[in-house]
Design an enzyme around this catalytic site. Sequence first.
Site, short mmCIF file in Angstrom:
data_model
loop_
_atom_site.label_atom_id
_atom_site.label_comp_id
_atom_site.label_asym_id
_atom_site.label_seq_id
_atom_site.Cartn_x
_atom_site.Cartn_y
_atom_site.Cartn_z
N GLU B 309 0.87 -1.20 0.00
CA GLU B 309 0.00 0.00 0.00
C GLU B 309 0.89 1.24 0.00
O GLU B 309 0.70 2.17 0.78
CB GLU B 309 -0.90 0.00 1.23
CG GLU B 309 -1.65 -1.31 1.43
CD GLU B 309 -2.64 -1.30 2.60
OE1 GLU B 309 -2.24 -0.85 3.69
OE2 GLU B 309 -3.78 -1.72 2.39
N CYS B 393 -10.31 0.43 7.64
CA CYS B 393 -9.87 1.78 7.99
C CYS B 393 -10.57 2.86 7.17
O CYS B 393 -10.87 3.93 7.69
CB CYS B 393 -8.37 1.90 7.81
SG CYS B 393 -7.78 1.23 6.25
#
Lengths: 628, 628
Positions: B309, B393
């Site tokens: 990521e 998230c």
Amino acid sequence: MTVKQQMQPLPLADVKIADAFWSPRLEVNRAVTIPHQYKQCKATGRIDAFRLKWKQGDPNPPHIFWDSDVSKWIEAAAYTLAAHPDRALEKLLDETIDLIVSAQQPDGYLNTHYTVVEPGRRWTNLKDCHELYCAGTLMESAVAYVQATGKRKFLDTVCRYTDYIATIFGTKPGQKRGYCGHEEIELALVKLFKATGRDKYLKLAKYFVDERGRRHPHYFDVEAPGRTPYPNMPPDNNYTYFQAHKPLRKQDEVVGHAVRSMYICAGMADVAALTDDAALLRACRKLWDSATLHKMYVTGGVGSNTTGEAFTGNYDLPNQSAYAETCAAIGLVFFAQRMLQLEADARYADVLERSLYNGSLAGVSLDGKKFFYVNPLASSGNHHRSEWFGCACCPPNIARLLASLGQYIYSASDSALYAHLYVGSNAKVRMGGSTVILTQKTNYPWDGAIDFVIRPARPMTFDLMLRIPGWCRKYKLTVNGKACRAPLVKGYARLRRTWAAGDCVQLVLDMPVERLAAHPAVAEACGKVALQRGPLLYCLEQTDNTAPVGSILLGEKAWLTARFNRKLMGGVTVIEGEGLTPDAGPWKKALYQEAPKPRYKRVKFRAVPYALWDNRRGGAMLVWLPRA
Amino acid sequence: MTVKQQMQPLPLADVKIADAFWSPRLEVNRAVTIPHQYKQCKATGRIDAFRLKWKQGDPNPPHIFWDSDVSKWIEAAAYTLAAHPDRALEKLLDETIDLIVSAQQPDGYLNTHYTVVEPGRRWTNLKDCHELYCAGTLMESAVAYVQATGKRKFLDTVCRYTDYIATIFGTKPGQKRGYCGHEEIELALVKLFKATGRDKYLKLAKYFVDERGRRHPHYFDVEAPGRTPYPNMPPDNNYTYFQAHKPLRKQDEVVGHAVRSMYICAGMADVAALTDDAALLRACRKLWDSATLHKMYVTGGVGSNTTGEAFTGNYDLPNQSAYAETCAAIGLVFFAQRMLQLEADARYADVLERSLYNGSLAGVSLDGKKFFYVNPLASSGNHHRSEWFGCACCPPNIARLLASLGQYIYSASDSALYAHLYVGSNAKVRMGGSTVILTQKTNYPWDGAIDFVIRPARPMTFDLMLRIPGWCRKYKLTVNGKACRAPLVKGYARLRRTWAAGDCVQLVLDMPVERLAAHPAVAEACGKVALQRGPLLYCLEQTDNTAPVGSILLGEKAWLTARFNRKLMGGVTVIEGEGLTPDAGPWKKALYQEAPKPRYKRVKFRAVPYALWDNRRGGAMLVWLPRA
């Protein structure tokens, strides 16, 4: 209509390959890939699973498809023994086979997962659990092994297992009317039938073909109440995923999981050929057209969708997100091979060749140790081969395809000898009660000249059928040095004469660099061209190019040349050309700004065969070049 | 150099939003998204994890980051209470907070995973296990909650936890010299410091900033022998992933996990502002330039690589395989907000606006129930929002950003009032010992006209600083109906006068359709343009277009018009234009053939704001259009 198989492939043992392009790859396959894959099978527990020592609570339970990985490895290794006797390998195979044989249950059953992980649960989840698929791969490998070595032990074991399976499945009272969620056993049973001559195996294959998607309620719903759900499987009612939404004879579009689809198509063609089943053959033709006219990548890859590893709608062929599983391209080779024998039409060989030289061959690295599962037609640079996979179907599949390449080059009937592929080789052909030795010499696919020498045991009249590839628009034929004309019959140049020992035939295929376009409905190839030369599709890799590959446009009059580069990846013909690339001119510090007037500058680029991409430094890659 | 924070954002409670573009989104966020997210937290066990009932052998163990999802949900919900008192929601919050408070251990510790799943293992895996990150999110939510309701219970609990943390970490003998693998606690501690005035929290924030990547041996190696390995985490020595490869003050390039990078940048700016730390601010500037001049998508998304990521090299911004996590775009908003307050430079607000209106807002569907985690700039049609994620998230992060939008519109210093964003609103500004009521009315971003009415409690001299967005090249300003000129100071038009109640200011930003180009080193945008109008980036969705979106080229002289479509997605300005698309002409049956001479036909196309894509029928999407 009567179904008549037009020809038969030559037995693997009768074709010796000696070829500049293929021999090094086959040697790496034999000497590196097959040992590497054994090590992986061993290290991951796939081999030792057959010891049946696993107990509840132990880590690493034998997985539902592990047996098939070992089977395919055996099959690949066995094929190599035909051309390359190898005592050590044969010993390893014997040991592995002994282990497999030792895992057979008293009633003949043979499956590690269901024996140790889910004992008592046999045949309760045909939909998800690959049980008959694993059985089918055992059959394929046992046939390969007996043909390579003459040793019957493995075949006998597998026959006993198959005999047991034949008691479980069928239309008799008390039998299960089920079939496997992952097809393959159908084509495997046909191989077993051919190897043993036992009708019951063909009948069982026919039963699986006939029964699939036929009844209501659907078998997958019938078994559902007694099924232990297996995680991450498609929903029960997604019948199309399994090609089980309607009877196979009524299907006219390839759908669902692409590998399964290709395997059942191959099995259908097998059963159609051996049971004179015209309706089944008609369905095969429709499925063939669906796959190759509407759903196939220019690489010969199929199954564009990651979700379900599946076919989607017609012309939905995205590049970067392409799935195009290596196994599906190989499955298309299997399907093509069977249709070709049935119909003697070069259009099947064209697809076979496309898929073999591109979508399938890309599956393995030049060093033989890394494999693609997924084969995109464009990459930002983050797609690379792996040494192994948790779901490891592709590595041994490409290994067995390469090791059995000899089966795909020629076919024979009583009166004709076909050359489908141009691969340097020496073949012993039994036809019309005699024998013909055929020698092929060529530098194909780098060059279009192919020389044959024909040596019949005695002068003999037959048709030598030489495939004129679909990509070729000009060719020359000479017999014993004299130009000759030959009628074109379903894509094959037919040379009919009485052949004498030493007769020479030369075929020279014109092999310029071609710009291919896709059907206009293929959105992601719209306004773009792909470069192909001979059977090889090309791609641009960043490592060969200074301009970002995504920025290169190809003008209509741009020069394109093919040049053999001896030093590159062991010797490769590259395509070089001149494209255009945006010339940004002066640029502010900003990352984005108002677009300046576009200016282009000329840029040289280089393309390499798609099958060889990702063998050097990682970077962006693309197949489809925008036209300027 | 002295670090001087130029201005402060207004407290959330002092800004009421009434805006045609944003109000409906904020209402959906409040009425749909926040209840939906509570249900998801409840259904997945995240709420009940605080009951501490989980025992070894139970399914669904509280995950290392679950606490943070609940915290962010509380934070989002608390923000909505400021503008929209809601007894039922406040009751639900009180209950949830009671549950969290009940999970606090006698020594102040508060973390569900380590209390029930790994008791006795606190602080043993700072690198992987998000323990201090979870603590930080508790701080952020407790501050939001006390500010919304005045209720101190949650804040007191969290302060007790933080006091305990302050005994564990630091430079005193016996303290751990560690820091979290996932930064966030730094900015959270600064919020807690501001809310409580307690220096120790700022000191602890400064300790975490100072210590990161500083010592040899590296803390992640120091803790390694005592660590229980956590699956699927980056290797120990991948320090750059954690921005811990060298001291933060010496870093000049954003690297590693993009969300963590943006959070620590925000925390660094906070600490720099409050501790007068010029070296730290210099590092912030370098990291800002690295992120926004070399590694940011035109959407304001950052972190292009799925693997980790993470950020990759400069200009590596692939479209279809873009990662561009929603949380990272939001993190960039946080970083921008802090740099803007420090430096009063509109270039920070330009990025804040780009990221807010595009890369962040795309994170939530119009119906408020579906979320993007990954935000590509092109899709073949297989990328869609989800209702929730295992790693969840992003959903509560976009919810808290939207609910706190009021904090980003204005700032004030003693002598200046800044308008950064153009959002219809009513603000109470405390400045220079008095109060100013500022009303903003606008139809932005559909229209560039913005009207302000200023109502100081008594006539008052100050600078009204109106941001002239970076995308705007022509604008008009009038004060009480009269055209006026204003000097441009770091991107803000400065209107300095003595303001009286009822003074009117009108700003009219010229808002044509723009064609943006990317820096020539951005390979995947080469030879392409992106359409932008005002702050909104546009994209082509297949559902609006007849020609495949991948086939449309944009000529230099093609017309482009913006038109408001009242019926589309609740009212949207679309861009319509005329492009070119290849005209394939007659086509053989084949899927691929020799490319015919290219011909183009004209085709109308429509583009919609990128933030709104995938709210209708799924299909292909792209941002960058090739130039004809």
